[in-house]
Design an enzyme around this catalytic site. Structure first.
Site, PDB file in Angstrom:
ATOM      1  N   THR A  21       0.928  -1.205  -0.044  1.00  0.00           N
ATOM      2  CA  THR A  21      -0.034  -0.042  -0.001  1.00  0.00           C
ATOM      3  C   THR A  21       0.929   1.135   0.037  1.00  0.00           C
ATOM      4  OG1 THR A  21      -1.967  -1.202   1.262  1.00  0.00           O
ATOM      5  CG2 THR A  21      -1.737   1.531   1.103  1.00  0.00           C
ATOM      6  N   ARG A  22       1.803   1.392   1.111  1.00  0.00           N
ATOM      7  CA  ARG A  22       2.365   2.383   1.248  1.00  0.00           C
ATOM      8  C   ARG A  22       3.584   2.806   0.322  1.00  0.00           C
ATOM      9  NH1 ARG A  22      -0.447   1.195   5.053  1.00  0.00           N
ATOM     10  NH2 ARG A  22       0.413  -0.760   4.832  1.00  0.00           N
ATOM     11  N   ARG A  36       3.899   1.490  -2.902  1.00  0.00           N
ATOM     12  CA  ARG A  36       3.217   1.789  -4.008  1.00  0.00           C
ATOM     13  C   ARG A  36       2.806   3.276  -4.295  1.00  0.00           C
ATOM     14  NH1 ARG A  36      -1.153  -0.932  -7.879  1.00  0.00           N
ATOM     15  NH2 ARG A  36      -1.155   0.445  -9.314  1.00  0.00           N
ATOM     16  N   ARG A  83      10.708  -3.939  -5.062  1.00  0.00           N
ATOM     17  CA  ARG A  83      10.291  -4.587  -3.723  1.00  0.00           C
ATOM     18  C   ARG A  83      10.238  -5.921  -3.723  1.00  0.00           C
ATOM     19  NH1 ARG A  83       6.932  -2.643   0.736  1.00  0.00           N
ATOM     20  NH2 ARG A  83       5.451  -4.436   1.247  1.00  0.00           N
ATOM     21  N   HIS A 125      14.835  -2.623   4.515  1.00  0.00           N
ATOM     22  CA  HIS A 125      13.951  -1.916   4.249  1.00  0.00           C
ATOM     23  C   HIS A 125      14.340  -0.234   4.625  1.00  0.00           C
ATOM     24  CE1 HIS A 125      10.003  -0.709   2.940  1.00  0.00           C
ATOM     25  NE2 HIS A 125       9.241  -1.152   3.903  1.00  0.00           N
ATOM     26  N   GLN A 136      11.708   2.765   4.243  1.00  0.00           N
ATOM     27  CA  GLN A 136      10.808   2.979   5.822  1.00  0.00           C
ATOM     28  C   GLN A 136      11.558   3.790   6.774  1.00  0.00           C
ATOM     29  OE1 GLN A 136       7.421   2.051   6.284  1.00  0.00           O
ATOM     30  NE2 GLN A 136       8.042   3.384   7.884  1.00  0.00           N
ATOM     31  N   ASP A 177       6.648  -4.062  14.623  1.00  0.00           N
ATOM     32  CA  ASP A 177       6.406  -4.135  13.260  1.00  0.00           C
ATOM     33  C   ASP A 177       5.559  -5.636  13.249  1.00  0.00           C
ATOM     34  OD1 ASP A 177       6.382  -4.343  10.684  1.00  0.00           O
ATOM     35  OD2 ASP A 177       8.283  -5.016  10.176  1.00  0.00           O
ATOM     36  N   THR A 178       5.028  -5.897  12.070  1.00  0.00           N
ATOM     37  CA  THR A 178       4.405  -7.381  11.885  1.00  0.00           C
ATOM     38  C   THR A 178       5.290  -8.446  12.652  1.00  0.00           C
ATOM     39  OG1 THR A 178       3.233  -8.853  10.636  1.00  0.00           O
ATOM     40  CG2 THR A 178       5.395  -7.692   9.652  1.00  0.00           C
ATOM     41  N   TRP A 179       4.569  -9.324  13.160  1.00  0.00           N
ATOM     42  CA  TRP A 179       5.382 -10.459  13.615  1.00  0.00           C
ATOM     43  C   TRP A 179       5.305 -11.633  12.890  1.00  0.00           C
ATOM     44  CZ3 TRP A 179       2.515 -10.794  19.063  1.00  0.00           C
ATOM     45  CH2 TRP A 179       2.781  -9.629  19.804  1.00  0.00           C
ATOM     46  N   ILE A 180       4.497 -11.238  11.776  1.00  0.00           N
ATOM     47  CA  ILE A 180       4.372 -12.391  10.486  1.00  0.00           C
ATOM     48  C   ILE A 180       4.316 -11.724   9.439  1.00  0.00           C
ATOM     49  CG2 ILE A 180       2.909 -14.337   9.735  1.00  0.00           C
ATOM     50  CD1 ILE A 180       1.527 -14.178  12.657  1.00  0.00           C
ATOM     51  N   CYS A 223       5.504   0.763  10.792  1.00  0.00           N
ATOM     52  CA  CYS A 223       5.149   1.021   9.414  1.00  0.00           C
ATOM     53  C   CYS A 223       4.034   0.533   8.747  1.00  0.00           C
ATOM     54  CB  CYS A 223       6.491   0.274   8.950  1.00  0.00           C
ATOM     55  SG  CYS A 223       6.650  -1.510   9.066  1.00  0.00           S
ATOM     56  N   ARG A 282       6.286   8.504   4.158  1.00  0.00           N
ATOM     57  CA  ARG A 282       6.963   7.511   3.131  1.00  0.00           C
ATOM     58  C   ARG A 282       7.133   8.483   1.483  1.00  0.00           C
ATOM     59  NH1 ARG A 282       6.772   2.170   3.903  1.00  0.00           N
ATOM     60  NH2 ARG A 282       7.614   2.004   1.751  1.00  0.00           N
TER      61      ARG A 282
END
Length: 349
Positions: free
Chosen positions: A86-87, A89, A136, A163, A166, A258-261, A298, A325
């Site tokens: 999303t961000r 792009r 990416r 990254h 970011q 941030d995401t764990w997965i 992020c 961003r």
């Protein structure tokens, strides 16, 4: 802290009465024209600060003064996306177009990268048709191959190892909020992933301390850690690694997770959620942080990583961070493709 924030905002406001040209080249300015960005490890403190300054300058002139700056008119960018976004792009596509250029969005369904056509051949073809490539990708080695074979700059839009774009957005957000980066302490609470690696390759260069908490088995890459320890010693900052989230948060100005997965790790979800138990950022986590603590993420965010009370609180900077961003990718590309010199005063160190 109010004085620091006032100093930064006052520098912006003093520009409002001036008449600007599109841009000018100044002797002695930082020259990054033609550079690729795969990792902030390859950029020195002055270069990182220059990118932030250009980004702040563009944000002020375009967003706040309504100026049109066709700095990229006649230029095009190839945007290769192996992973959804999303961000990344939106920031790249809208930012490049806002500066007068033409963005080209490419997915695995659109091009033959690494399937019916080698990365080498794709790099050479894109080099003949565009001025810069943002990719990416899943594997950092893909970016390294693109750099090796392309004759135009390559920007890492995300890889399994780093990254960097970011972190530029995060740094601009903190610069805007605190007025200065030097002396801040950032606490990372979560997975030892690509975003953390990019923090580790940049924060010490700007005088920022870093405290890291990861569960056992989820520590950052060993080589990245050794390089970060070297940078911390070189620039006189602190770097500490913990397994206790509260210990990592103690005295910190900025809490980050941030995401764990990550994408590609969905089959590990059940195990990861168990291993990260206790790592959710809450107001209790913030209770041991500095009085002025803020929160970054992020995005996209999941509630197990940070609860609603923190995520939607006044301490959360996640939505200014997301917007930045756009301004930082614009600033980075302008630094790489043009001789533009910012007219905003230098940011306070």
């Amino acid at each position: 802290m109010f004085a620091l924030r006032y100093t930064f905002m006052h520098s912006l406001k003093t520009l409002q009465s001036r008449t600007f040209s599109v841009g000018r080249t100044c002797s002695g300015s930082v020259d990054m024209k033609g550079r690729s960005l795969l990792t902030l490890k390859d950029f020195n403190p002055g270069e990182i600060r220059h990118i932030l300054r250009v980004s702040a300058d563009l944000k002020h002139r375009i967003k706040h003064e309504g100026q049109y700056l066709p700095l990229l008119q006649g230029k095009s960018i190839a945007m290769i996306f192996e992973k959804r976004s999303t961000r990344t792009r939106m920031s790249t596509e809208t930012g490049f177009a806002l500066l007068g250029g033409h963005p080209c969005f490419l997915t695995p369904q659109d091009i033959h990268l690494g399937v019916n056509e080698s990365i080498k051949d794709t790099a050479r073809v894109l080099s003949s048709m565009t001025d810069i490539v943002l990719a990416r990708v899943y594997n950092h080695s893909t970016l390294e191959q693109l750099v090796k074979e392309a004759s135009v700059p390559i920007i890492n839009g995300l890889s399994d190892l780093y990254h960097p774009i970011q972190i530029l957005a995060d740094l601009l957000t903190l610069q805007e909020h605190y007025g200065s980066l030097k002396g801040l302490t950032v606490s990372w609470i979560g997975d030892g992933n690509n975003v953390l690696h990019s923090f580790m390759m940049s924060l010490a260069k700007l005088g920022v301390n870093l405290r890291i908490a990861t569960p056992k088995g989820y520590e950052p890459d060993d080589d990245v850690t050794q390089e970060a320890l070297h940078l911390s010693k070189q620039f006189g900052t602190e770097l500490h690694l913990f397994s206790d989230p509260l210990e990592a948060a103690r005295g910190s100005n900025v809490l980050v997770t941030d995401t764990w997965i990550s994408m590609g790790q969905e089959d590990e979800k059940k195990r990861r959620l168990k291993d990260f138990h206790g790592y959710q950022i809450t107001m209790q986590t913030g209770s041991v942080a500095a009085p002025d603590w803020t929160f970054l993420h992020c995005l996209p965010r999941k509630p197990e990583e940070v609860d609603d009370e923190v995520f939607y609180s006044p301490r959360s900077l996640v939505f200014p961070e997301a917007e930045n961003r756009k301004w930082t990718i614009m600033g980075l590309i302008v630094c790489i493709l043009t001789d533009y010199s910012p007219q905003i005063p230098k940011l306070k160190l």
